[in-house]
Write a protein that holds these residues in place. Structure first.
Motif, PDB file in Angstrom:
ATOM      1  N   THR A  77      -1.446  -7.931 -15.013  1.00  0.00           N
ATOM      2  CA  THR A  77      -0.812  -8.862 -13.960  1.00  0.00           C
ATOM      3  C   THR A  77      -0.138  -8.514 -13.108  1.00  0.00           C
ATOM      4  OG1 THR A  77       1.137  -9.044 -15.545  1.00  0.00           O
ATOM      5  CG2 THR A  77      -0.758 -10.538 -16.053  1.00  0.00           C
ATOM      6  N   ARG A 113      -1.101  -6.458 -10.482  1.00  0.00           N
ATOM      7  CA  ARG A 113      -1.869  -5.898  -9.391  1.00  0.00           C
ATOM      8  C   ARG A 113      -2.941  -6.893  -9.043  1.00  0.00           C
ATOM      9  NH1 ARG A 113      -1.853  -1.058 -11.795  1.00  0.00           N
ATOM     10  NH2 ARG A 113      -2.168  -0.173  -9.842  1.00  0.00           N
ATOM     11  N   SER A 114      -3.412  -6.522  -7.706  1.00  0.00           N
ATOM     12  CA  SER A 114      -4.426  -7.763  -7.364  1.00  0.00           C
ATOM     13  C   SER A 114      -5.867  -7.272  -7.238  1.00  0.00           C
ATOM     14  CB  SER A 114      -4.288  -8.194  -5.986  1.00  0.00           C
ATOM     15  OG  SER A 114      -4.238  -6.774  -5.022  1.00  0.00           O
ATOM     16  N   LYS A 115      -6.297  -5.978  -7.797  1.00  0.00           N
ATOM     17  CA  LYS A 115      -7.504  -5.541  -7.774  1.00  0.00           C
ATOM     18  C   LYS A 115      -7.676  -4.761  -9.055  1.00  0.00           C
ATOM     19  CE  LYS A 115      -7.124  -2.026  -4.196  1.00  0.00           C
ATOM     20  NZ  LYS A 115      -7.568  -1.401  -3.083  1.00  0.00           N
ATOM     21  N   ASP A 146      -8.682  -1.092  -9.863  1.00  0.00           N
ATOM     22  CA  ASP A 146      -9.046   0.199  -9.160  1.00  0.00           C
ATOM     23  C   ASP A 146      -8.922   1.409 -10.168  1.00  0.00           C
ATOM     24  OD1 ASP A 146      -6.328   0.246  -9.146  1.00  0.00           O
ATOM     25  OD2 ASP A 146      -6.229  -0.064  -7.358  1.00  0.00           O
ATOM     26  N   LYS A 197     -13.572  -9.446 -11.350  1.00  0.00           N
ATOM     27  CA  LYS A 197     -12.725  -9.081 -10.309  1.00  0.00           C
ATOM     28  C   LYS A 197     -11.320  -9.188 -10.267  1.00  0.00           C
ATOM     29  CE  LYS A 197     -16.583  -8.597  -7.653  1.00  0.00           C
ATOM     30  NZ  LYS A 197     -17.098  -7.214  -7.418  1.00  0.00           N
ATOM     31  N   GLU A 198     -10.903  -9.982 -11.361  1.00  0.00           N
ATOM     32  CA  GLU A 198      -9.314 -10.258 -11.769  1.00  0.00           C
ATOM     33  C   GLU A 198      -8.987  -9.398 -12.603  1.00  0.00           C
ATOM     34  OE1 GLU A 198      -7.391 -12.071  -9.773  1.00  0.00           O
ATOM     35  OE2 GLU A 198      -9.276 -12.610  -8.407  1.00  0.00           O
ATOM     36  N   PRO A 199      -7.861  -8.543 -12.492  1.00  0.00           N
ATOM     37  CA  PRO A 199      -7.194  -7.724 -13.425  1.00  0.00           C
ATOM     38  C   PRO A 199      -6.665  -8.665 -14.631  1.00  0.00           C
ATOM     39  CG  PRO A 199      -6.694  -7.174 -11.190  1.00  0.00           C
ATOM     40  CD  PRO A 199      -7.462  -8.424 -10.951  1.00  0.00           C
ATOM     41  N   SER A 200      -6.425  -9.660 -14.315  1.00  0.00           N
ATOM     42  CA  SER A 200      -5.809 -10.762 -15.464  1.00  0.00           C
ATOM     43  C   SER A 200      -6.671 -10.896 -16.361  1.00  0.00           C
ATOM     44  CB  SER A 200      -5.116 -12.049 -14.904  1.00  0.00           C
ATOM     45  OG  SER A 200      -6.289 -12.678 -14.116  1.00  0.00           O
TER      46      SER A 200
END
Length: 322
Positions: free
Chosen positions: A42, A44-46, A48, A86-89
């Motif tokens: 939660t 981070r936005s990506k 990676d 695509k979403e880390p969440s």
């Protein structure tokens, strides 16, 4: 229905007091493992390489172990690609499914009992892991179920082991077969088998000395005990349970490998799980050793020794998500 909804529905069918024992006993591990993963997913936005590296650190820090950690992270990469995530969440749900996948074969009964006569169960493990206490708690549980139980004080090596087992025998209301400290453990087990036959006992629980991995002579002694049991009761032992201390982490894994080379271990008892934040060792044992965790210690009381229940385990781990 989502993974967590199914898990919650399944656990709701269990006894509430047992569910609470799992939740309470695994709270430190849940915070250390699942809480830390949640912070990564939660925060981070990506998705990676940094995320995967941080996840590896969290898993290894919770004693999931390097091989199992690498397996889980690689499987996560595969799922991210396959599901086009695509979403880390969204990754917390995927990780819960992957951990459940590793535990999916843990449906064996907590004890393999002989349906046609006496059951003999050997307990092995190093000193200090809670072996004698585990035997006492299991004797208490079996006695409550109406079974006639006898204990064999086969740990003649450790000072006080015989007296400790006698104390548990008195609490549980079961007989203890013993000899003097320093006696031949195989002789004690032989006497116990004869006594159990004569008294028509249903279950014989056998304590053994806490052998250190580097003491070859003690491992040979354990093999001798094993041979005596097999000679007197050809289809025995019906279980060889290795008792491990959850707080020792990866050292417990090494103990499991060493004992597995000496005798045919059939399952694991993991004690002191409530005292550690590194309960990920349960996942590592299942994946790396292909051995079922059959019992877990979630506290000091007699009824805090519980049969391992993978759904209760997962529910307790992911309680915040659930």
């Amino acid at each position: 229905m989502s993974f967590f909804s199914k898990l919650k529905e399944s656990v709701a069918k269990r006894t509430e007091s047992v569910t609470q024992k799992f939740v309470s006993g695994l709270s430190k591990t849940s915070s250390n493992l699942v809480g830390a993963m949640g912070s990564i997913f939660t925060g981070r936005s990506k998705i990676d390489e940094d995320l995967y590296e941080e996840l590896e650190e969290v898993l290894i820090g919770a004693d999931v172990g390097v091989p199992t950690t690498m397996h889980l992270v690689e499987r996560l990469r595969q799922e991210v690609k396959a599901r086009k995530i695509k979403e880390p969440s969204e990754l917390q749900l995927v990780m819960s499914e992957l951990i459940a996948e590793l535990l999916e074969d843990d449906d064996e009964p907590s004890l393999q009992l002989n349906q046609d006569g006496m059951s003999i169960i050997l307990f092995v493990g190093v000193n200090g892991v809670g072996k004698t206490t585990t035997i006492g708690k299991l004797a208490h549980k079996l006695k409550q179920e109406g079974k006639k139980v006898i204990l064999a004080a086969g740990d003649t090596f450790r000072a006080g082991a015989i007296e400790q087992l006698e104390t548990w025998g008195t609490r549980a209301g079961v007989d203890v077969i013993k000899q003097q400290a320093g006696s031949d453990p195989a002789a004690v087990i032989y006497d116990a088998i004869q006594a159990a036959k004569a008294r028509q006992a249903e279950v014989l629980l056998c304590d053994t000395a806490g052998r250190l991995q580097n003491k070859v002579n003690l491992m040979e002694e354990l093999k001798k005990v094993f041979r005596v049991v097999q000679r007197e009761v050809p289809d025995a032992p019906h279980e060889v349970l290795l008792v491990l201390d959850a707080t020792t982490g990866q050292n417990a894994m090494q103990q499991a490998k060493t004992f597995g080379q000496a005798v045919n271990v059939s399952g694991i008892v993991l004690t002191k799980l409530d005292g550690t934040a590194k309960g990920g060792i349960v996942i590592a044992i299942r994946h790396e050793l292909d051995l079922p965790v059959k019992w877990i210690g979630l506290g000091e009381k007699a009824d805090d020794l519980q049969p391992f229940d993978k759904e209760q385990f997962l529910h307790a781990l992911f309680q915040e998500e659930d």
